[in-house]
Structure formats: C-alpha cells, structure tokens
Design a protein around this motif. Structure first.
Motif, short mmCIF file in Angstrom:
data_model
loop_
_atom_site.label_atom_id
_atom_site.label_comp_id
_atom_site.label_asym_id
_atom_site.label_seq_id
_atom_site.Cartn_x
_atom_site.Cartn_y
_atom_site.Cartn_z
N PRO A 12 -10.61 -27.88 -46.82
CA PRO A 12 -9.39 -27.10 -46.60
C PRO A 12 -8.34 -27.89 -45.83
CG PRO A 12 -11.05 -26.46 -45.00
CD PRO A 12 -11.71 -27.44 -45.93
N TYR A 13 -7.09 -27.75 -46.24
CA TYR A 13 -6.00 -28.35 -45.47
C TYR A 13 -5.96 -27.73 -44.07
CZ TYR A 13 -3.84 -30.37 -49.69
OH TYR A 13 -3.57 -31.10 -50.83
N ALA A 14 -5.89 -28.56 -43.05
CA ALA A 14 -5.77 -28.07 -41.68
C ALA A 14 -4.30 -27.77 -41.38
CB ALA A 14 -6.32 -29.09 -40.70
N SER A 15 -3.73 -26.89 -42.20
CA SER A 15 -2.29 -26.61 -42.13
C SER A 15 -1.99 -25.14 -41.89
CB SER A 15 -1.60 -27.04 -43.42
OG SER A 15 -2.15 -26.35 -44.54
N GLY A 16 -3.02 -24.31 -41.87
CA GLY A 16 -2.80 -22.89 -41.70
C GLY A 16 -4.11 -22.15 -41.81
N GLY A 25 -14.25 -17.89 -52.37
CA GLY A 25 -14.10 -18.81 -53.49
C GLY A 25 -14.98 -20.03 -53.39
N ALA A 26 -15.16 -20.58 -52.18
CA ALA A 26 -15.89 -21.84 -52.08
C ALA A 26 -16.93 -21.85 -50.96
CB ALA A 26 -14.90 -22.99 -51.86
N TYR A 27 -16.58 -21.39 -49.76
CA TYR A 27 -17.42 -21.65 -48.59
C TYR A 27 -18.65 -20.76 -48.53
CZ TYR A 27 -13.26 -24.24 -47.86
OH TYR A 27 -12.22 -25.11 -48.08
N LEU A 28 -18.48 -19.47 -48.77
CA LEU A 28 -19.64 -18.58 -48.76
C LEU A 28 -20.57 -18.84 -49.94
CD1 LEU A 28 -21.21 -16.34 -47.45
CD2 LEU A 28 -19.64 -14.67 -48.48
N PRO A 29 -20.06 -19.04 -51.17
CA PRO A 29 -20.98 -19.38 -52.26
C PRO A 29 -21.79 -20.64 -51.97
CG PRO A 29 -18.84 -18.76 -53.14
CD PRO A 29 -18.69 -18.85 -51.65
N GLY A 49 -15.22 -30.80 -44.67
CA GLY A 49 -14.45 -31.05 -43.47
C GLY A 49 -13.01 -30.64 -43.68
N SER A 50 -12.23 -30.75 -42.63
CA SER A 50 -10.82 -30.39 -42.71
C SER A 50 -10.04 -31.58 -43.25
CB SER A 50 -10.30 -30.03 -41.32
OG SER A 50 -11.00 -28.92 -40.79
N ASP A 51 -9.20 -31.31 -44.24
CA ASP A 51 -8.34 -32.33 -44.82
C ASP A 51 -7.11 -32.46 -43.92
OD1 ASP A 51 -6.59 -33.87 -46.26
OD2 ASP A 51 -6.93 -32.86 -48.17
N HIS A 76 -8.14 -27.12 -37.38
CA HIS A 76 -9.52 -27.61 -37.50
C HIS A 76 -10.43 -26.85 -36.53
CE1 HIS A 76 -13.00 -30.18 -37.97
NE2 HIS A 76 -12.99 -30.42 -36.66
N ASN A 77 -9.98 -26.69 -35.31
CA ASN A 77 -10.78 -25.94 -34.33
C ASN A 77 -10.97 -24.49 -34.76
OD1 ASN A 77 -11.10 -28.18 -32.66
ND2 ASN A 77 -9.23 -27.74 -31.50
N GLU A 78 -9.94 -23.91 -35.36
CA GLU A 78 -10.06 -22.54 -35.87
C GLU A 78 -11.11 -22.46 -36.96
OE1 GLU A 78 -7.29 -19.94 -38.77
OE2 GLU A 78 -6.42 -20.20 -36.75
N PHE A 79 -11.09 -23.43 -37.88
CA PHE A 79 -12.06 -23.42 -38.98
C PHE A 79 -13.48 -23.53 -38.43
CE2 PHE A 79 -8.75 -25.69 -41.87
CZ PHE A 79 -7.98 -24.53 -41.90
N VAL A 80 -13.69 -24.47 -37.51
CA VAL A 80 -15.03 -24.69 -36.96
C VAL A 80 -15.57 -23.41 -36.32
CG1 VAL A 80 -16.35 -25.92 -35.20
CG2 VAL A 80 -14.75 -27.17 -36.67
N ARG A 81 -14.71 -22.75 -35.56
CA ARG A 81 -15.12 -21.48 -34.93
C ARG A 81 -15.47 -20.43 -35.98
NH1 ARG A 81 -12.00 -17.38 -34.53
NH2 ARG A 81 -10.06 -18.58 -34.58
N GLN A 82 -14.66 -20.32 -37.02
CA GLN A 82 -14.90 -19.32 -38.06
C GLN A 82 -16.18 -19.61 -38.83
OE1 GLN A 82 -11.23 -19.77 -40.16
NE2 GLN A 82 -10.21 -18.11 -39.06
N TRP A 83 -16.43 -20.87 -39.16
CA TRP A 83 -17.66 -21.20 -39.91
C TRP A 83 -18.89 -20.79 -39.11
CZ3 TRP A 83 -14.96 -21.20 -43.72
CH2 TRP A 83 -14.04 -22.15 -44.11
N GLU A 84 -18.85 -21.01 -37.80
CA GLU A 84 -19.99 -20.62 -36.97
C GLU A 84 -20.14 -19.11 -36.94
OE1 GLU A 84 -21.69 -21.18 -32.40
OE2 GLU A 84 -19.80 -22.11 -32.99
N THR A 85 -19.02 -18.40 -36.80
CA THR A 85 -19.08 -16.95 -36.70
C THR A 85 -19.58 -16.31 -37.98
OG1 THR A 85 -17.24 -16.98 -35.13
CG2 THR A 85 -17.75 -14.87 -36.15
#
Length: 544
Positions: A12-16, A25-29, A49-51, A76-85
C-alpha cells in the motif's frame, strides 16, 4: 510433504489511510490463506510493506507543506498498528525505503541492463510551465480516453482500471498549478516488455485454475501487445540509479521498484533470521508456490510486468497464482478513503470487534465480482450469523458441560448419531481444506458455518438438556461429542477468526494442525464468556 509457500501481498502507498475495501481486497484474504497454509504444515513466508516511493506521497506532501518522509512515517506507522489490531500475521512487513530494497532493485536493474532488456530513449513528457518542472504521472489528471471518467490519473483510470500513459489523457491538467501541461523532450531508461511477449504467452497459457477474470484480463492485455515503458522519472524522491548515464534529477520509478519488494522483503527477512541465504528456499526452488494477493487494478503489474522483470533477471521463481479480487463497493460506490466513500480500517475497528469485522468482510470477499457492503450488512452478518450460530453454539455447549459436569465427560459409549456428527465435521474440514487451497475463501467460510449448523442440528435432535434429567451418562456423551465437534469446527474457523479461536485455547487446546483433536475426558470446563459482542446497530448509526 511440506511446501515453501510465498504469500506476496500488495504494497500500500504510505500516502493516506486505507479503507475496508483494501482490507477485504488483499490483506485479509492473504492472512486467511497464510494461516491455513501454516496449519497444513507448509513453510509460509508472508511479506509486504509500505510503498514509500509512490508519487501520491509527494503529491500529499506538497499539498500539506511537509516532507515526503513526514507522510511516510505517519501512514506506515498507522498501517503497522492496524495490521496488528486486525490480526494480519506477517512474517515481515517492511517498506521500500530500506537500503536493502534499494540494493536489490539496483541489482535487478543492472542485470536486466546487462541482459539487454533495458535501454535509453528520448521521449516527450509533460512539463508544467508555471511550476517549471516535469510532472510524474500522478501529478496529472484528465479524462480517460477509454471510459471518459473525468478524474483519471496519468498512470491509471480508477473507473475502468486501465493502465494509462499520461499523454493519453484528454484535457490533462497539472495537479500542482492546474495549468495545462506541455510536452518536452527528456531522456529515460525503458524496460523492454516487448521482449517477453512469447514467454508471457507461454506462461499464461500454462495456468490452470486461475480466476477467469484474472486470466482473461492478462491475456487480453498481452494480445494487444506489450509496450516498452519508461522505468525512470524526473524526480528527487525514489531509488537512485546505479548508473549516471542520465545525469542528475532522475530516479527509478515506483511501479518498477514496488513489485521488486517481494524479493527484497524475502531477502530482508532471511537476513533478520540469521540465515541470509534462506530466501533462496522460496525463490530458487521449483517446488515452491508463489501466491500474490492484490486488487484487480494490479493485474497487469503482477501477471505481465513483474513476470517479465523476473524473466529479464533470470533464475527466479515466477508467480504460481494471482487470485486478484474485484472491488468492494460501499452502498454502490467504489470504496475510497480519499473520496470519503466507505469506512477506513480504523473506523471499521472502532465500530466492530476484530474477529467480527474479519468475519463480515470474509463473507463478502469480492472473489469473482464486485461486492457491496454497508454498516448495516456488516452488523447483520455479525449478529445473525457469527453471534447467533457459532458464538451461541460454543457458549451454550460449554455452559451445559460446566453446569452439569464441570469437565469434559466420558464419551466412550457413543452411538451412531454421535459418530455421524464427528464424521461430518471431519468431512467439512476436508472440503474447507480443498477450498482454501484453491483460494476459494468465501466458500471455505461457508463450509465452516455449515459445520456449526450441523452441531446445532445434532443438539436439537438429541436434546441433552432434557436427557440429563433422566440419563446423565447419555447426556454426557452427547455434550462431549458436541464439544469434540466444536473443536473440529474451530479449526475451519481459525484462519478467519484468530482472536476468538485463541480464547478457546486454554479450554480446548491450541489449534496447531488442520485436523480435529478430541478434548480429553476430564478436561476442566470453566463457565464461558461470550466470544462475540452483538452489534447495537441503532447506536452505531447514531454515532455516525
């Protein structure tokens, strides 16, 4: 025999902030598939990883008056936190901003250059006369020449999914100044995708069992003829070129380097484990299996461009399956965090338990067609399916065993109906295993729910709450059988519902393989707590 399985997931783009469409679409499957592969005993390496080099990052940084690094760090930090949660079980989640990724990308570039698949060309690129700078593709918007969507980007149309060249846009505008850009000559490196038409046709022609929309989309692109594409841009944000032929102000462009992340992440993971050569077990191994989880807008990159880049390098394992999903729509509109359509991942996690959200999204995976979701539909699936069927089944059986016996009863004297249930549960596991192997995840979740319903039907037929009054031994056999059956059904649910499955580990033992394990007689059964919380839809809608 254990198989090395690479689970490669879109970067994912680390842009938003990402929305539930991205998650479904991708991560949970990918996570469901990887968890299942581990349970059947395969050697899984799940990477992404974050693009951090995508031009959406620099666009946002310009708009906010901050540096691209500020944007990257935030998201990127937001994504990492969400993936763990939400429970995404990465082996490595990294970024394309590492020295390792730059080194692997530069190595691939140099090998392909040496092999004659990269050359220099002078071309025309849009230039903003007011900003006095060349414009990367994402800095340009206009009307799509194929579907007339008026907000198409210079690299892709979000409406029809076509990959574009900025010069194809009708009435292009600079996103920096709003000016009409002009074409000026510039020199760039091109990857010769046209060198690989025959190899890619053979590659796609040998694929069996791929989703029809993926294979048809890729073959359609190939039949139109692959165009050579510039893999550098006039940028100061991105991976530096390992040669100085073009002079200053050039960088390797994001859509060439991002897919290389699957390889660079594998190498980074290997180094971190203390065995720097371990990545070869997946990449130089004909017995390995590579499965790529992406959205349908990324089909050309993963079915054509990335395989061509691998072919141009040589000796690296090609994709075995690309089970790209279609889009999640939210009340008829394509989910988009930037346009405020649908829910962000954080909003979804604020509203629902992680396992509840995972269940509702998995039940709606857009595997063959776009799938529409809403708050109401997510809540309905949680309340009417997950809570009412699976959650209530587990709670009432544990409660009855605890109340009447305090421990798993002796089930030695089973009857035909008891054995029939356990055989049915075992067969459900066989079916779900086959479905998960084929990446038919929605079907596998339905099979798990079928297993829960079979246990409910057994209880309704045997009525242990009545039998216990006159024949406690028989009631114990029934409830013990039901508990063994639940422990089997739990295996089928485990890839989808990791948190609630783990809550039962202390009572029923861990799920460590794809098979039903009997609960030993005498195992203490404490009073249970509900696995899931029913959603108060009225309160939820009021909050929004």
């Amino acid at each position: 025999m254990s198989v090395p399985v690479l689970v490669a997931v879109a970067w994912p783009y680390a842009s938003g902030s990402r929305h539930l469409g991205h998650l479904a679409g991708a991560y949970l499957p990918a996570d469901v598939f990887a968890r299942h592969q581990r349970l059947v005993g395969n050697e899984v390496l799940m990477v992404s990883g974050s693009d951090v080099h995508g031009t959406p990052i620099t666009v946002r940084a310009d708009a906010e008056g901050v540096t691209p690094t500020d944007i990257v760090d935030r998201f990127h930090n937001e994504f990492v936190r969400q993936w763990e949660t939400v429970g995404i079980s990465w082996d490595l989640y990294t970024t394309t901003g590492t020295a390792n990724h730059a080194e692997v990308t530069q190595d691939m570039f140099l090998r392909q250059l040496e092999n004659g698949h990269i050359d220099k060309r002078i071309s025309e690129q849009f230039f903003d006369p007011q900003a006095e700078r060349f414009l990367p593709d994402r800095y340009i918007e206009g009307t799509c020449p194929h579907c007339q969507y008026r907000e198409a980007r210079g690299d892709q149309c979000d409406s029809c999914g076509r990959t574009l060249d900025a010069v194809e846009l009708v009435e292009p505008k600079s996103k920096i100044t709003g000016a009409t850009p002009v074409l000026r000559e510039t020199e760039h490196f091109y990857f010769r995708y046209s060198d690989f038409g025959d190899q890619l046709a053979e590659f796609l022609g040998a694929k069996k069992g791929w989703r029809p929309h993926v294979l048809n989309f890729a073959k359609g692109w190939l039949e139109e003829g692959l165009l050579d594409r510039a893999i550098t841009r006039d940028l100061d944000w991105g991976i530096e070129l390992p040669v100085d032929d073009l002079g200053e102000g050039k960088r390797i462009y994001v859509w060439y380097d991002a897919v290389i992340g699957y390889l660079s992440a594998s190498k980074e993971w290997s180094t971190a484990t203390g065995d720097p050569e371990r990545w070869k077990h997946w990449w130089h191994n004909d017995e390995s299996r590579h499965v790529y989880f992406i959205g349908k807008d990324n089909i050309p990159f993963h079915c054509l461009f990335w395989p061509a880049q691998l072919m141009g390098y040589g000796e690296l394992h090609l994709p075995d399956d690309v089970p790209a999903n279609q889009y999640i729509t939210f009340k008829g509109g394509k989910a988009s965090a930037s346009r405020g359509v649908g829910l962000t991942i954080d909003e979804g996690l604020d509203a629902f338990q992680p396992d509840g959200l995972r269940y509702a999204l998995a039940a709606s995976f857009p595997e063959q067609a776009d799938t529409d979701i809403s708050l109401e539909e997510i809540a309905r699936r949680i309340n009417e399916e997950l809570v009412a069927t699976w959650g209530n089944l587990v709670n009432r059986v544990l409660s009855m065993v605890h109340k009447n016996f305090g421990a798993q009863p002796d089930t030695t004297d089973r009857r035909g109906e008891d054995e029939t249930l356990l055989a049915a549960v075992d067969e459900f596991l066989v079916v779900a295993n086959r479905q998960l192997e084929a990446v038919e995840l929605r079907a596998a979740l339905r099979t798990a729910m079928d297993g829960a319903q079979a246990v409910n039907a057994y209880l309704n037929a045997t009525e242990p709450w009545k039998v216990v009054k006159d024949d406690p031994v028989r009631a114990g056999v029934i409830l013990g059988t039901a508990l063994d059956a639940i422990n089997g059904v739990r295996v089928a649910f485990a890839p989808f519902l990791p948190f609630s499955s783990e809550l039962l580990d202390g009572v029923l033992g861990p799920v460590s393989a794809w098979s039903r394990v009997a609960v030993p007689a005498g195992t203490p059964i404490a009073a249970p707590s509900p696995l899931f919380v029913k959603v108060d839809l009225e309160a939820l809608l009021a909050e929004r």
